[in-house]
Enzyme design. Sequence first.
Site, PDB file in Angstrom:
ATOM      1  N   GLY A 534      36.305  30.206  38.134  1.00  0.00           N
ATOM      2  CA  GLY A 534      37.329  30.136  38.856  1.00  0.00           C
ATOM      3  C   GLY A 534      36.590  31.778  38.935  1.00  0.00           C
ATOM      4  O   GLY A 534      35.870  32.018  38.619  1.00  0.00           O
ATOM      5  N   GLY A 539      36.748  39.629  38.631  1.00  0.00           N
ATOM      6  CA  GLY A 539      35.462  39.111  38.356  1.00  0.00           C
ATOM      7  C   GLY A 539      35.765  37.094  37.750  1.00  0.00           C
ATOM      8  O   GLY A 539      36.718  36.386  37.992  1.00  0.00           O
ATOM      9  N   VAL A 541      35.037  33.642  35.837  1.00  0.00           N
ATOM     10  CA  VAL A 541      35.804  33.341  34.629  1.00  0.00           C
ATOM     11  C   VAL A 541      34.978  31.945  34.238  1.00  0.00           C
ATOM     12  O   VAL A 541      35.515  30.749  35.571  1.00  0.00           O
ATOM     13  CB  VAL A 541      37.476  32.755  34.895  1.00  0.00           C
ATOM     14  CG1 VAL A 541      38.110  32.100  33.195  1.00  0.00           C
ATOM     15  CG2 VAL A 541      38.215  34.093  34.814  1.00  0.00           C
ATOM     16  N   LYS A 555      36.273  35.750  30.426  1.00  0.00           N
ATOM     17  CA  LYS A 555      36.727  36.292  31.286  1.00  0.00           C
ATOM     18  C   LYS A 555      35.762  37.164  31.875  1.00  0.00           C
ATOM     19  O   LYS A 555      35.798  38.186  30.999  1.00  0.00           O
ATOM     20  CB  LYS A 555      37.822  37.002  31.707  1.00  0.00           C
ATOM     21  CG  LYS A 555      38.653  37.607  32.741  1.00  0.00           C
ATOM     22  CD  LYS A 555      40.222  37.987  33.111  1.00  0.00           C
ATOM     23  CE  LYS A 555      40.457  39.112  33.987  1.00  0.00           C
ATOM     24  NZ  LYS A 555      41.757  39.496  33.962  1.00  0.00           N
ATOM     25  N   ASP A 652      51.140  42.007  38.414  1.00  0.00           N
ATOM     26  CA  ASP A 652      50.552  41.210  39.296  1.00  0.00           C
ATOM     27  C   ASP A 652      51.043  39.497  39.034  1.00  0.00           C
ATOM     28  O   ASP A 652      49.986  38.836  39.363  1.00  0.00           O
ATOM     29  CB  ASP A 652      49.101  40.959  39.251  1.00  0.00           C
ATOM     30  CG  ASP A 652      48.832  40.812  39.992  1.00  0.00           C
ATOM     31  OD1 ASP A 652      48.900  41.095  40.687  1.00  0.00           O
ATOM     32  OD2 ASP A 652      47.125  41.099  40.231  1.00  0.00           O
TER      33      ASP A 652
END
Length: 847
Positions: A534, A539, A541, A555, A652
């Site tokens: 994804g 950035g 993964v 990641k 987040d």
Amino acid sequence: MESMESVKLVLQPHRPRIFFRPYLLLMIFCLIFLQLHPCLSGDTISAGHSIAGNQTITSKGGIFQLGYFFRGSPARYYIGIWYTEVKDEDDNVVWVANRDTPLQNNIAELKISEDGSSLVIQTKSGSLIWSTNSTPTPSSHPAARVAVLQNNGNLALMDGNSSSAAAVWESFDHPTDTFLPGGRLGRNNVTKQDIAITSWKNKDDPSSGFYSQKINPDGQLELPLYWNNTYAYWTTGVWNGQFFTGIPEMRSINYLYNSSFVKTNDGSYYTYMLHDSTMLTKTKIHANGQIKQETWQRATQTWSAFWTQPIHQCDIYALCGPFGVCNNQVDQNICECLDGFNPASAQEWESNVWSGGCTRKNGLQCEGDGFISLSVKSSSNHSDSATISGGAEGCRLACLGNCSCTAYSYQDGTCSTWKGGLLNLVKETTGGTAVHSALVRVPISPGSSGGGKKHSRSVIIVVTVTSLVILLAAAGSCYFWKSKGKNAGARKQGHASRLHQEARKENGGPDLPFYRLRYIMAATDNFSESNKLGQGGFGPVYRGELQGGQEVAIKRLSRGSKQGLDEFTNEVKLIAKLQHVNLVQLLGCCAEGEERILIYEYMPNKSLDHFLFDPILRKQLDWDKRLEIVTGIARGLQYLHQESRLKVIHRDLKASNILLDSALNPRISDFGLARIFGDEQSHISTNKVAGTCGYMPPEYAMEGRYSTKSDVFSFGVIVLEIVSGLKMTSFRNEEYSLNLLGHAWKLWNEDKVPEFLDRSLGTPQKLDQVLKCINVGLLCVQEDAAERPTMSSAVLMLSNDSANLASPKKPAYSHKARSPDGGSTPVENVLGNSSTNDITISVLQPR
């Protein structure tokens, strides 16, 4: 006839036949037994009766039992009270009679004394082990006295069984380490005695430990925690008539307890009760000096902390004992000894009992000693302070010239010196704990003595200075030759090395694995598209496979991301310290050249949004699984906010940052924007707002203020998404111009909650659970941060079927914004920046 006449009839005396049935034997045995062991009636010990061996009494409601229990090896026996329902014998005892006088067996008797004045524990030979009264007052009617185990856990010696009988003595006035509802903490002005709780020495030893809680002797209505019954290292704050100012959880509208502070001429005491009497709860001061208010979770058969203080163990006074160093950055083995010291008791340290501290491997030499620098809390054990001429050097010489001086500190013109064992040494501090530098005395050359001390010291200085000069010269030469044409590469490699060293230092435990880039390339097949899982805000993964076959998620931070370096460093330093079943685990990192890479445990089911917002995959999330996911996320956040060594705000939180393992259990991930939050802070203000639109609370998005309640807001949004299967940033209700929060609020007020439930779930079978989840979600997204519950409150509301939930108020962002032409504007544009596909926003200037 003749033969018949010869027959004689002999009459024998009548002897009735006895039939030996089993029940007759049992009755005979019981009669004999009852003569030896008078029976106990349920919850009562009456005069002439006793408890010994495996006998117990149980409160009328069945909540508490009283009897013998044992601890340690060899076993030591105690008479105590415990929760009947809690089967964990290490954490169910709430009161101990003979805590400081253990027995070698369980045949001593708990009974009422012959004169009725007190409860006693006596051996068969008549030796007194324990008594309720130091100055007993005999009763005029000793036979009427009874000891009753009440349903609130109080053991009361009373004048008779009637409800109006007076209590002569109560265990609630003599608690051990646990404060139960209906009990009290305070001071009796008549007897001049404190009603206090005192910790166990350790989990296997109920004897009186180092830590206690009692009322402030100065008369203020507050309950400090004390070390050694003298030094107050934390306080509840002053009672303001409704709550203690130092326990913010008491301000919650969902607080589970009804508290009061009573002050009369006879004394002052604090007490509390549960709103829901069916719950099990306790306030306990643990052997490590932390106090926790906990409730029993029947679903998980565990205790859940509603609040814990102090949150950081290094804020506990003398936790690591003399010359022991405390480290807040690790979850286990937080105490260690200074260089040159060993644990005073290796066996106790292996059991995580550090109060005995450390002892020197080699004795001080007086003239041949030096100093090592450490951070020490400003509340350390007492020192002698004076103004010394000669500044810091004069202070050093003053300590060096006194053989009994073990440490010194020079600050703001004042010289402080310590004698004896130095307490409260800390490796690092969090939460704004005030510290200053102290220099601890150590022998420079262990084992040296006599006239060689000064000579040895001179030799050491000369050798050290000479070696330093040679090393500096060599380093300068290397730098000169390598800097030509290689400055950029050296800086990059140096940066990677510094990141690695910083990560190792911050981790505070075993080194975080540091992988070379070539291994990462091989693990991901050179970052092939076929391995891409994804794309996140910072950035892509990738799925990878390390040597040995371990699957990992890799990641790779985007090179063009301006904020990537800070977020990478933040995650390396932060996540390595956090360990919880509902947090994703960081396995390693890589910082080589311009590459910055994080390596996580592999989550085969990707993220929550991958399932929740897919019309096919969402069917795999039935209601029970959705409720498990909600509760798991809540527990992970509770750990971050309250139970970890650090107090962390995620900032987040959204469905795409909730990963799912093979069993679809949730793991909170992506800590790039996370921040450590101080214990004393109510909020933090920033000029740079970072997060995802739709999940940020109004006080953060508009004013740049964030706190733990920011995560609570984001959690509330996720709860409503999980219940409805609708996405916050794409939901549209054109008829009423409502976003997802406004839609939920409208249906809630109209009693149309089933219409909010995801249609793929079909007809709701557990509507009460659905209602509770929506209620919790709406409470979490209220506009006023102070009215949102804490995550510990949310966990309790979700896991307790009998919890009373408050009515939510209108949520923030309940309507979509209007564009200048009168049309509606997507919710992600309300704040002025478009954030499609949940792209994380940073450097958003608040108004």
